[in-house]
Design a protein around this motif. Sequence first.
Motif, short mmCIF file in Angstrom:
data_model
loop_
_atom_site.label_atom_id
_atom_site.label_comp_id
_atom_site.label_asym_id
_atom_site.label_seq_id
_atom_site.Cartn_x
_atom_site.Cartn_y
_atom_site.Cartn_z
N ALA A 91 17.40 15.95 -3.71
CA ALA A 91 17.08 15.19 -3.05
C ALA A 91 16.14 13.95 -2.14
CB ALA A 91 18.78 13.94 -2.96
N GLY A 92 16.55 13.58 -2.06
CA GLY A 92 14.77 12.83 -1.46
C GLY A 92 14.27 11.53 -1.51
N ARG A 93 13.31 11.04 -0.56
CA ARG A 93 13.45 9.95 -0.58
C ARG A 93 11.95 9.36 -1.60
NH1 ARG A 93 9.64 6.13 2.42
NH2 ARG A 93 8.66 7.83 3.31
N GLY A 94 12.46 8.72 -2.67
CA GLY A 94 11.38 8.08 -3.15
C GLY A 94 11.67 8.61 -4.45
N LEU A 95 13.01 9.16 -4.45
CA LEU A 95 12.85 10.01 -6.56
C LEU A 95 13.25 9.19 -7.01
CD1 LEU A 95 14.49 12.30 -8.19
CD2 LEU A 95 15.82 12.08 -7.47
N LEU A 96 13.71 7.88 -6.54
CA LEU A 96 14.70 6.73 -7.10
C LEU A 96 13.44 6.07 -7.75
CD1 LEU A 96 18.78 6.03 -6.47
CD2 LEU A 96 17.44 7.24 -8.87
N TYR A 97 12.41 5.89 -6.69
CA TYR A 97 11.67 4.66 -7.41
C TYR A 97 10.72 5.84 -8.16
CZ TYR A 97 6.63 4.05 -6.47
OH TYR A 97 5.11 3.90 -6.10
N TYR A 98 10.16 6.95 -8.04
CA TYR A 98 9.72 7.55 -9.44
C TYR A 98 10.04 7.48 -10.88
CZ TYR A 98 7.12 11.43 -11.45
OH TYR A 98 6.49 12.58 -12.63
N VAL A 99 11.08 7.72 -10.80
CA VAL A 99 12.27 7.88 -12.25
C VAL A 99 12.33 6.90 -12.73
CG1 VAL A 99 14.13 8.14 -12.83
CG2 VAL A 99 13.66 10.18 -11.45
N SER A 100 12.21 5.14 -12.05
CA SER A 100 12.80 3.89 -12.29
C SER A 100 11.75 3.02 -12.68
CB SER A 100 13.50 2.96 -11.41
OG SER A 100 12.87 3.21 -10.14
N ARG A 101 10.32 4.27 -11.69
CA ARG A 101 9.12 3.60 -12.64
C ARG A 101 8.45 4.27 -14.67
NH1 ARG A 101 4.29 5.12 -8.94
NH2 ARG A 101 4.64 7.56 -9.63
N GLN A 117 1.39 -1.07 -0.09
CA GLN A 117 0.09 -0.07 -0.13
C GLN A 117 0.60 1.50 -0.14
OE1 GLN A 117 -2.63 -0.43 3.36
NE2 GLN A 117 -4.23 -1.85 2.29
N ILE A 118 1.76 1.58 -1.43
CA ILE A 118 2.71 2.44 -1.23
C ILE A 118 1.95 3.61 -1.61
CG2 ILE A 118 4.53 3.42 -2.71
CD1 ILE A 118 5.48 0.33 -3.09
N GLN A 119 2.44 5.11 -0.82
CA GLN A 119 1.76 6.18 -0.50
C GLN A 119 2.83 6.87 -1.99
OE1 GLN A 119 1.64 7.92 2.93
NE2 GLN A 119 -0.41 7.26 3.71
N GLU A 120 2.45 7.69 -2.58
CA GLU A 120 3.03 9.09 -3.77
C GLU A 120 3.81 9.31 -2.91
OE1 GLU A 120 3.45 7.86 -6.94
OE2 GLU A 120 3.04 5.62 -6.43
N PRO A 121 5.60 9.51 -3.05
CA PRO A 121 6.38 10.20 -2.17
C PRO A 121 5.64 11.62 -3.17
CG PRO A 121 7.38 9.34 -4.18
CD PRO A 121 5.89 9.05 -4.31
N ALA A 122 6.10 12.81 -2.59
CA ALA A 122 6.47 14.66 -2.34
C ALA A 122 6.71 14.70 -3.26
CB ALA A 122 5.95 15.36 -1.45
N ILE A 123 6.56 14.22 -5.15
CA ILE A 123 6.96 14.48 -6.11
C ILE A 123 7.55 16.19 -6.56
CG2 ILE A 123 7.13 13.86 -8.27
CD1 ILE A 123 5.18 12.00 -8.41
N ALA A 124 6.85 16.86 -6.32
CA ALA A 124 6.95 18.03 -6.52
C ALA A 124 8.08 18.87 -5.75
CB ALA A 124 5.75 19.19 -5.81
N THR A 125 8.65 17.94 -4.48
CA THR A 125 9.75 18.58 -3.65
C THR A 125 11.48 18.86 -4.03
OG1 THR A 125 9.76 16.39 -2.50
CG2 THR A 125 8.47 17.95 -1.84
N PHE A 126 11.33 17.04 -5.13
CA PHE A 126 12.30 17.08 -5.95
C PHE A 126 12.57 17.98 -7.09
CE2 PHE A 126 10.52 12.24 -5.43
CZ PHE A 126 11.40 12.21 -4.76
N PHE A 127 12.32 18.61 -7.15
CA PHE A 127 12.04 20.02 -8.74
C PHE A 127 12.05 20.90 -7.99
CE2 PHE A 127 10.44 15.79 -10.74
CZ PHE A 127 11.71 14.93 -10.45
N LYS A 128 12.02 21.02 -6.48
CA LYS A 128 11.79 22.16 -5.94
C LYS A 128 12.52 23.73 -6.69
CE LYS A 128 14.03 21.77 -1.59
NZ LYS A 128 13.99 21.39 -0.29
N GLU A 129 14.41 23.29 -7.09
CA GLU A 129 14.94 24.05 -7.71
C GLU A 129 15.10 23.37 -8.80
OE1 GLU A 129 18.72 24.27 -5.45
OE2 GLU A 129 17.49 24.00 -3.49
N THR A 130 15.40 24.19 -10.16
CA THR A 130 15.38 23.61 -11.56
C THR A 130 16.00 22.36 -11.73
OG1 THR A 130 15.43 25.99 -12.62
CG2 THR A 130 16.10 24.00 -14.32
N PRO A 131 15.96 21.13 -12.28
CA PRO A 131 16.26 19.84 -12.32
C PRO A 131 17.55 20.25 -13.77
CG PRO A 131 14.12 19.42 -12.29
CD PRO A 131 14.19 20.91 -12.37
#
Length: 203
Positions: free
Chosen positions: A134-144, A99-113
């Motif tokens: 950086a942040g927990r869930g970034l690689l989970y999100y990108v790899s998906r 029952q995975i909750q999605e990471p707060a994706i916007a925090t990964f890109f709060k500064e220009t990626p």
Amino acid sequence: MIEFQYKREKENILISLKTDSTQIGTFHRIATIIYALKMDILSGELSTVIEQGNEYTIDSFILQADDGDTTQAAFKLGMMMDSVFSKNTKFEEILEKLQIQEPAIATFFKETPEFIFSDLPERNQTCLYLESSAGRGLLYYVSRILMQNQINIHSATIETDFETGRAKDSFFLTNGSGQMFASTDLALKIRREILAPIQSNTR
């Protein structure tokens, strides 16, 4: 088949794993379990090797556990990895239980990626250089997203710059046909999908 080892190093966990699972989505499975167990990948190396005619994925990571209980976290991780790569277990069933909750994706890109795709003809692979917060869930999100686009991750280097709080990751990839794709629409599509959450917020 999976070989899993871990050891504690101060507040972090060093893990290494070897599996004969080399299909598209293998790294996403690993990143999903790490994220689900509330751990973050601080740095690591992913590689694909051939031994005695057989192909293996060999990965090593330095992880940080959110709750600080590294021993318990590493034990749970080992148990979950056994399940993920078991021939008798479907990954979709594991996802339902987690029952995975999605990471707060916007925090990964709060500064220009930075997303830089470049073809490497000598390797017949495409390098994706990703630099973002950086942040927990970034690689989970990108790899998906890479998995959903049938992208094969052959190797990768994962780094976190602790002074700037930036993730600086390099992925060496091919498309579903085993070809480079930096100059194709596929690279644009992947970039668009990764950035979609922040692009929708700016409209």
